[in-house]
Design a protein around this motif. Sequence first.
Motif, mmCIF file in Angstrom:
data_model
loop_
_atom_site.group_PDB
_atom_site.id
_atom_site.type_symbol
_atom_site.label_atom_id
_atom_site.label_comp_id
_atom_site.label_asym_id
_atom_site.label_seq_id
_atom_site.Cartn_x
_atom_site.Cartn_y
_atom_site.Cartn_z
ATOM 1 N N LYS A 135 60.079 59.181 -19.613
ATOM 2 C CA LYS A 135 60.753 59.920 -18.929
ATOM 3 C C LYS A 135 62.134 60.326 -19.472
ATOM 4 O O LYS A 135 62.369 61.531 -19.633
ATOM 5 N N ALA A 136 62.580 59.463 -20.233
ATOM 6 C CA ALA A 136 63.668 59.648 -21.049
ATOM 7 C C ALA A 136 63.692 60.870 -22.082
ATOM 8 O O ALA A 136 64.114 61.728 -22.395
ATOM 9 N N ARG A 140 61.012 62.944 -22.107
ATOM 10 C CA ARG A 140 60.826 64.199 -21.595
ATOM 11 C C ARG A 140 61.985 64.974 -21.119
ATOM 12 O O ARG A 140 62.052 66.246 -21.108
ATOM 13 N N THR A 141 62.880 64.370 -20.555
ATOM 14 C CA THR A 141 64.257 64.715 -19.899
ATOM 15 C C THR A 141 65.102 65.233 -21.127
ATOM 16 O O THR A 141 65.536 66.390 -20.959
ATOM 17 N N SER A 142 65.066 64.768 -21.991
ATOM 18 C CA SER A 142 65.690 64.930 -23.209
ATOM 19 C C SER A 142 65.196 66.367 -23.858
ATOM 20 O O SER A 142 66.009 67.298 -24.186
ATOM 21 N N LYS A 169 63.487 68.622 -22.139
ATOM 22 C CA LYS A 169 63.598 69.896 -21.131
ATOM 23 C C LYS A 169 64.946 70.347 -21.191
ATOM 24 O O LYS A 169 65.265 71.316 -20.440
ATOM 25 N N SER A 170 66.197 69.560 -21.519
ATOM 26 C CA SER A 170 67.369 69.819 -21.291
ATOM 27 C C SER A 170 67.832 70.592 -22.495
ATOM 28 O O SER A 170 69.165 71.067 -22.574
#
Length: 297
Positions: free
Chosen positions: A233-234, A236-238, A240-241
């Motif tokens: 999740k970390a 993926r978030t990175s 997408k940001s």
Amino acid sequence: MIINKANLSTLFVAIKTAFNKGLKDTTPTWQKVATLVPSTTASTTYAWLGQFPRLREWLGDRQLKSLAAHAYSVVNKKFESSVAIPRDDIDDDTYGVFTPLFEEMGYAAATHPDELVYALLAAGFTTECYDGQNFFDTDHPVGSEDGGITSVSNMQAGAESPWFLLDVNRPIKPLIFQRRRDYAIKAMTKDDDEAVFMRDEYRYGVDARVNAGFGLWQLAFGSKAVLNEANFKAARTSMKSLKSDEGRPLAVMPKLLVVGPSNESAAETLFMTRTLAGGGDNPLYKTVEVLVVPWLE
């Protein structure tokens, strides 16, 4: 079998048929992660890497972006695989036992791009890309809206087997497969060929001029941390940001997870199991496609 030009030609047709069968019956996966780029010179320079074209309202003159900001080049390399068949084997009609060998040679040619592309992906932690940083790094320089430079990471450190989260849904993919000359099988069977005259053998081989290179690091995240829900999740978030030099979101949407055999079980548990061990639905079920390749380890 009588050794003459016509029969050797017939034999080569059979060899090419076996080679092409191995080539066509094999489904490589490099196209999932790499953009095919034809090459017409010894090396190809990708000055456009790092550019993310966007549309803007046309007010006044057009605003042109230079494509010469980077000088990342990929040099074509030659690869070959060759075998020799003794004349006696052909003369004694035992050449048929070599047919599976040439089919295997076709398989090797079909999967060779996989070997190059995935080996380069695994080497991304220690190999530079277009911006002068390692492909997977903690401080890729990215411009900001106020004209400054910020450092952006696309990796997780650790001591585990690597896994990679990729966005492969765009025209430009995280990696490049560069092809100068495609894989083709050739023969040395003339009486005046040195091998035929000196060693009484016929030679057959496949060769190509190709190489793999890095595309856009923004579309890839490499991790050597444990493959678990929190680290995924970390990552993926990175991704997408991520934003462009102009500060706009790049809309990166990672949907492919590439793992080696040692992470296959963890990936199956995280993304291919519908129900959690303790009961309840798995929120990560099929959120990404899992691709297992042997060349990462």
